[in-house]
Design an enzyme around this catalytic site. Structure first.
Site, short mmCIF file in Angstrom:
data_model
loop_
_atom_site.label_atom_id
_atom_site.label_comp_id
_atom_site.label_asym_id
_atom_site.label_seq_id
_atom_site.Cartn_x
_atom_site.Cartn_y
_atom_site.Cartn_z
CG HIS A 1 -9.13 0.65 -0.76
ND1 HIS A 1 -8.58 0.39 0.48
CD2 HIS A 1 -10.47 0.66 -0.56
CE1 HIS A 1 -9.55 0.26 1.37
NE2 HIS A 1 -10.71 0.43 0.76
CG MET B 1 -7.92 7.60 2.38
SD MET B 1 -7.00 7.70 3.92
CE MET B 1 -6.35 6.03 4.00
CB SER C 1 -0.90 0.01 1.23
OG SER C 1 -1.43 1.29 1.39
CG MET D 1 -11.90 -2.20 4.67
SD MET D 1 -10.28 -1.94 3.91
CE MET D 1 -9.38 -1.10 5.23
CG ASP E 1 -6.40 -2.50 2.99
OD1 ASP E 1 -5.34 -2.31 3.62
OD2 ASP E 1 -6.93 -1.63 2.27
CG HIS F 1 -3.97 -1.37 -1.76
ND1 HIS F 1 -5.13 -2.03 -2.10
CD2 HIS F 1 -4.30 -0.57 -0.74
CE1 HIS F 1 -6.12 -1.65 -1.31
NE2 HIS F 1 -5.64 -0.75 -0.46
CG ASP G 1 -5.00 2.65 0.73
OD1 ASP G 1 -6.00 1.93 0.63
OD2 ASP G 1 -3.89 2.24 1.15
CG MET H 1 -11.08 3.86 1.83
SD MET H 1 -9.59 3.74 2.82
CE MET H 1 -8.37 3.79 1.51
#
Ligand code: DX5
Ligand code: ZN
Length: 219
Positions: A66, A37, A8, A137, A175, A33, A35, A68
């Site tokens: 991913h 956000m 990540s 998660m 994750d 990966h 992330d 979020m």
């Protein structure tokens, strides 16, 4: 089937991504990966399209985005254009999951659905036939470096059982808080892809990847 560790990027040192990407390559990593956000779905804000498209020009990992993000349907096309290969949305972030999963697939991307720790696996029973991947998660999303939530492993076992009973093919990803101490039991529970932030980027990256692979029992 080969099991993969997906580092990540959130845990990387953003001052020098280039040398860290080289080390991941040397460690035979195939999936990165990413992330994203938004400060709404989760408390924090990370990075978005400019970072992903800059990386895309220089590295050939599978980009596993991913999201979020609240109402992720607003940005699927943008992440596709930035170089995503797969996009995972959260069950809790989106009113029209089925439509958004179709939208992801319409760009030829791997589609993923994720659930937070408190969301039951049974909520996925209808959508699981439509996705390529389910992300469980194992921490509350929003930050790296958190402690693995132990009941996540029961959720993974339950999901793995549902997959077998229904003869479905989606991958299971986990994750949050994945490390050398829990990776083998996660694998035994049915996980195919292990997202790992701190346990890859903190300290010696190549040694960390080797230690995770050794614990996993992969070459
Ligand atoms: C958390 C992110 C994770 C995070 C994992 O919201 O989705 O991908 O980077 O970090 P570690 O492996 O440090 O728990
Ligand atoms: Zn993540």
């Amino acid at each position: 089937m080969k099991k993969n560790i997906a580092p990540s990027l959130l845990a990387a040192n953003f001052f020098d991504l280039s040398s860290q990407m080289k080390l991941l390559k040397e460690g035979n990593i195939e999936i990165l990966h990413l992330d994203v956000m938004d400060g709404m779905f989760v408390p924090s804000i990370s990075f978005g399209m400019p970072v992903i498209s800059s990386l895309r020009k220089s590295v050939d990992f599978f980009f596993d985005v991913h999201m979020m993000v609240e109402n992720p349907e607003r940005y699927i096309e943008d992440f596709y254009k930035s170089g995503a290969n797969g996009i995972t949305i959260h069950f809790e972030s989106c009113k029209h999951i089925d439509r958004t999963i179709s939208q992801i697939k319409s760009f030829g991307l791997r589609s993923g659905i994720s659930i937070n720790p408190a969301t039951p696996v049974s909520f996925l029973q209808n959508i699981m036939s439509e996705v390529d991947m389910v992300l469980i998660m194992s921490v509350n999303p929003g930050f790296g470096g958190q402690k693995f939530i132990p009941y996540s492993i029961d959720k993974i076992k339950e999901l793995s059982k549902m997959r077998a009973e229904r003869n479905q093919k989606f991958l299971i990803q986990v994750d949050g808080g994945v490390d050398v101490n829990n990776i083998k039991s996660l694998s035994d529970a049915g996980v195919d892809e292990f997202v790992a932030g701190s346990s890859v980027f903190k300290g010696d990256i190549l040694n960390n990847i080797k230690a995770l692979n050794d614990a996993l029992g992969e070459a």
